[in-house]
Scaffold this motif. Structure first.
Motif, PDB file in Angstrom:
ATOM      1  N   LYS A 166      -2.843 -13.856 -16.926  1.00 17.50           N
ATOM      2  CA  LYS A 166      -1.405 -13.591 -17.058  1.00 17.50           C
ATOM      3  C   LYS A 166      -1.076 -12.101 -17.164  1.00 17.50           C
ATOM      4  O   LYS A 166       0.073 -11.709 -17.098  1.00 17.50           O
ATOM      5  CB  LYS A 166      -0.845 -14.301 -18.295  1.00 17.50           C
ATOM      6  N   ARG A 167      -2.093 -11.263 -17.328  1.00 20.24           N
ATOM      7  CA  ARG A 167      -1.851  -9.831 -17.481  1.00 20.24           C
ATOM      8  C   ARG A 167      -1.834  -9.149 -16.117  1.00 20.24           C
ATOM      9  O   ARG A 167      -2.763  -8.475 -15.727  1.00 20.24           O
ATOM     10  CB  ARG A 167      -2.937  -9.213 -18.358  1.00 20.24           C
ATOM     11  N   PHE A 168      -0.747  -9.332 -15.392  1.00 23.50           N
ATOM     12  CA  PHE A 168      -0.609  -8.690 -14.086  1.00 23.50           C
ATOM     13  C   PHE A 168      -0.427  -7.187 -14.291  1.00 23.50           C
ATOM     14  O   PHE A 168       0.267  -6.768 -15.220  1.00 23.50           O
ATOM     15  CB  PHE A 168       0.593  -9.251 -13.327  1.00 23.50           C
ATOM     16  N   PRO A 169      -1.015  -6.377 -13.424  1.00 24.92           N
ATOM     17  CA  PRO A 169      -0.827  -4.925 -13.582  1.00 24.92           C
ATOM     18  C   PRO A 169       0.636  -4.554 -13.322  1.00 24.92           C
ATOM     19  O   PRO A 169       1.270  -5.052 -12.398  1.00 24.92           O
ATOM     20  CB  PRO A 169      -1.753  -4.331 -12.520  1.00 24.92           C
ATOM     21  N   SER A 170       1.160  -3.670 -14.136  1.00 24.16           N
ATOM     22  CA  SER A 170       2.580  -3.317 -14.052  1.00 24.16           C
ATOM     23  C   SER A 170       2.951  -2.658 -12.725  1.00 24.16           C
ATOM     24  O   SER A 170       4.084  -2.787 -12.269  1.00 24.16           O
ATOM     25  CB  SER A 170       2.971  -2.405 -15.208  1.00 24.16           C
ATOM     26  N   TYR A 171       1.985  -1.991 -12.075  1.00 19.89           N
ATOM     27  CA  TYR A 171       2.326  -1.281 -10.835  1.00 19.89           C
ATOM     28  C   TYR A 171       2.780  -2.234  -9.728  1.00 19.89           C
ATOM     29  O   TYR A 171       3.542  -1.837  -8.863  1.00 19.89           O
ATOM     30  CB  TYR A 171       1.152  -0.415 -10.346  1.00 19.89           C
ATOM     31  N   ILE A 172       2.364  -3.494  -9.742  1.00 21.48           N
ATOM     32  CA  ILE A 172       2.790  -4.394  -8.663  1.00 21.48           C
ATOM     33  C   ILE A 172       4.272  -4.737  -8.762  1.00 21.48           C
ATOM     34  O   ILE A 172       4.883  -5.119  -7.779  1.00 21.48           O
ATOM     35  CB  ILE A 172       1.934  -5.673  -8.554  1.00 21.48           C
ATOM     36  N   PHE A 173       4.843  -4.590  -9.942  1.00 22.21           N
ATOM     37  CA  PHE A 173       6.269  -4.858 -10.130  1.00 22.21           C
ATOM     38  C   PHE A 173       7.111  -3.584 -10.074  1.00 22.21           C
ATOM     39  O   PHE A 173       8.301  -3.638  -9.813  1.00 22.21           O
ATOM     40  CB  PHE A 173       6.509  -5.550 -11.476  1.00 22.21           C
ATOM     41  N   GLN A 174       6.504  -2.429 -10.333  1.00 22.60           N
ATOM     42  CA  GLN A 174       7.251  -1.188 -10.469  1.00 22.60           C
ATOM     43  C   GLN A 174       7.130  -0.254  -9.274  1.00 22.60           C
ATOM     44  O   GLN A 174       7.910   0.684  -9.157  1.00 22.60           O
ATOM     45  CB  GLN A 174       6.791  -0.457 -11.728  1.00 22.60           C
ATOM     46  N   THR A 175       6.146  -0.473  -8.422  1.00 26.16           N
ATOM     47  CA  THR A 175       5.959   0.426  -7.286  1.00 26.16           C
ATOM     48  C   THR A 175       6.087  -0.333  -5.965  1.00 26.16           C
ATOM     49  O   THR A 175       6.047  -1.556  -5.937  1.00 26.16           O
ATOM     50  CB  THR A 175       4.580   1.116  -7.332  1.00 26.16           C
ATOM     51  N   LYS A 176       6.210   0.424  -4.912  1.00 20.97           N
ATOM     52  CA  LYS A 176       6.306  -0.152  -3.570  1.00 20.97           C
ATOM     53  C   LYS A 176       4.907  -0.443  -3.045  1.00 20.97           C
ATOM     54  O   LYS A 176       3.973   0.307  -3.304  1.00 20.97           O
ATOM     55  CB  LYS A 176       6.985   0.829  -2.624  1.00 20.97           C
ATOM     56  N   GLY A 177       4.798  -1.529  -2.298  1.00 19.48           N
ATOM     57  CA  GLY A 177       3.561  -1.849  -1.615  1.00 19.48           C
ATOM     58  C   GLY A 177       3.837  -1.946  -0.124  1.00 19.48           C
ATOM     59  O   GLY A 177       4.948  -2.275   0.293  1.00 19.48           O
ATOM     60  N   GLU A 178       2.826  -1.659   0.679  1.00 18.21           N
ATOM     61  CA  GLU A 178       2.973  -1.723   2.133  1.00 18.21           C
ATOM     62  C   GLU A 178       2.253  -2.958   2.664  1.00 18.21           C
ATOM     63  O   GLU A 178       1.121  -3.241   2.274  1.00 18.21           O
ATOM     64  CB  GLU A 178       2.380  -0.482   2.789  1.00 18.21           C
ATOM     65  N   ILE A 179       2.911  -3.683   3.565  1.00 18.26           N
ATOM     66  CA  ILE A 179       2.310  -4.848   4.203  1.00 18.26           C
ATOM     67  C   ILE A 179       1.270  -4.363   5.214  1.00 18.26           C
ATOM     68  O   ILE A 179       1.607  -3.644   6.156  1.00 18.26           O
ATOM     69  CB  ILE A 179       3.360  -5.707   4.935  1.00 18.26           C
ATOM     70  N   LEU A 180       0.016  -4.766   5.005  1.00 23.27           N
ATOM     71  CA  LEU A 180      -1.064  -4.385   5.914  1.00 23.27           C
ATOM     72  C   LEU A 180      -1.358  -5.462   6.943  1.00 23.27           C
ATOM     73  O   LEU A 180      -1.764  -5.172   8.066  1.00 23.27           O
ATOM     74  CB  LEU A 180      -2.345  -4.093   5.121  1.00 23.27           C
ATOM     75  N   ASP A 181      -1.184  -6.735   6.546  1.00 23.67           N
ATOM     76  CA  ASP A 181      -1.513  -7.848   7.429  1.00 23.67           C
ATOM     77  C   ASP A 181      -0.720  -9.071   6.993  1.00 23.67           C
ATOM     78  O   ASP A 181      -0.299  -9.165   5.835  1.00 23.67           O
ATOM     79  CB  ASP A 181      -3.017  -8.136   7.365  1.00 23.67           C
ATOM     80  N   LEU A 182      -0.530  -9.998   7.901  1.00 19.37           N
ATOM     81  CA  LEU A 182       0.171 -11.245   7.615  1.00 19.37           C
ATOM     82  C   LEU A 182      -0.682 -12.407   8.088  1.00 19.37           C
ATOM     83  O   LEU A 182      -1.343 -12.319   9.131  1.00 19.37           O
ATOM     84  CB  LEU A 182       1.527 -11.290   8.318  1.00 19.37           C
ATOM     85  N   ASN A 183      -0.659 -13.504   7.319  1.00 13.16           N
ATOM     86  CA  ASN A 183      -1.422 -14.695   7.660  1.00 13.16           C
ATOM     87  C   ASN A 183      -0.627 -15.905   7.197  1.00 13.16           C
ATOM     88  O   ASN A 183      -0.621 -16.213   6.012  1.00 13.16           O
ATOM     89  CB  ASN A 183      -2.797 -14.639   6.979  1.00 13.16           C
ATOM     90  N   ASP A 184       0.050 -16.590   8.110  1.00 14.94           N
ATOM     91  CA  ASP A 184       0.898 -17.737   7.789  1.00 14.94           C
ATOM     92  C   ASP A 184       1.922 -17.352   6.726  1.00 14.94           C
ATOM     93  O   ASP A 184       2.790 -16.555   6.976  1.00 14.94           O
ATOM     94  CB  ASP A 184       0.072 -18.944   7.367  1.00 14.94           C
ATOM     95  N   GLU A 185       1.779 -17.886   5.513  1.00 16.08           N
ATOM     96  CA  GLU A 185       2.764 -17.611   4.470  1.00 16.08           C
ATOM     97  C   GLU A 185       2.298 -16.559   3.470  1.00 16.08           C
ATOM     98  O   GLU A 185       2.911 -16.379   2.426  1.00 16.08           O
ATOM     99  CB  GLU A 185       3.118 -18.902   3.735  1.00 16.08           C
ATOM    100  N   TYR A 186       1.244 -15.832   3.794  1.00 13.75           N
ATOM    101  CA  TYR A 186       0.701 -14.801   2.897  1.00 13.75           C
ATOM    102  C   TYR A 186       0.744 -13.422   3.551  1.00 13.75           C
ATOM    103  O   TYR A 186       0.676 -13.302   4.760  1.00 13.75           O
ATOM    104  CB  TYR A 186      -0.741 -15.130   2.507  1.00 13.75           C
ATOM    105  N   ALA A 187       0.837 -12.391   2.695  1.00 14.00           N
ATOM    106  CA  ALA A 187       0.842 -11.006   3.164  1.00 14.00           C
ATOM    107  C   ALA A 187      -0.188 -10.221   2.371  1.00 14.00           C
ATOM    108  O   ALA A 187      -0.311 -10.399   1.155  1.00 14.00           O
ATOM    109  CB  ALA A 187       2.219 -10.388   2.975  1.00 14.00           C
ATOM    110  N   LEU A 188      -0.927  -9.363   3.060  1.00 15.08           N
ATOM    111  CA  LEU A 188      -1.866  -8.457   2.418  1.00 15.08           C
ATOM    112  C   LEU A 188      -1.109  -7.178   2.093  1.00 15.08           C
ATOM    113  O   LEU A 188      -0.548  -6.534   2.985  1.00 15.08           O
ATOM    114  CB  LEU A 188      -3.052  -8.159   3.329  1.00 15.08           C
ATOM    115  N   ILE A 189      -1.092  -6.805   0.815  1.00 20.98           N
ATOM    116  CA  ILE A 189      -0.289  -5.672   0.360  1.00 20.98           C
ATOM    117  C   ILE A 189      -1.188  -4.599  -0.225  1.00 20.98           C
ATOM    118  O   ILE A 189      -2.081  -4.895  -1.017  1.00 20.98           O
ATOM    119  CB  ILE A 189       0.714  -6.120  -0.721  1.00 20.98           C
TER     120      ILE A 189
END
Length: 71
Positions: A29-52
């Motif tokens: 449950k301890r997600f790193p705060s940067y995933i909510f506070q910073t921008k991520g770039e989409i590197l790849d897509l696979n059906d309903e998932y994205a690599l960030i």
């Protein structure tokens, strides 16, 4: 929403969608705060998932596209 997301787009993780998801409940449950506070770039897509990629030196992560907000 999946059709709107493309490689190279900047996104942010929607905290409520991740925490209430099956993946979120099965993970630490301890997600790193940067995933909510910073921008991520989409590197790849696979059906309903994205690599960030967030800022280096963090690892890339696969998340469902409904857990992402386009910036």
């Amino acid at each position: 929403m999946a059709s709107q997301i493309k490689k190279g787009m900047l996104v942010r993780v929607i905290k409520e969608n991740l925490e209430n998801s099956l993946e979120g409940k099965a993970s630490d449950k301890r997600f790193p705060s940067y995933i909510f506070q910073t921008k991520g770039e989409i590197l790849d897509l696979n059906d309903e998932y994205a690599l960030i990629q967030f800022s280096a030196p963090t690892p890339s992560v696969w998340l469902r596209v409904d857990q992402l907000e386009i910036l």
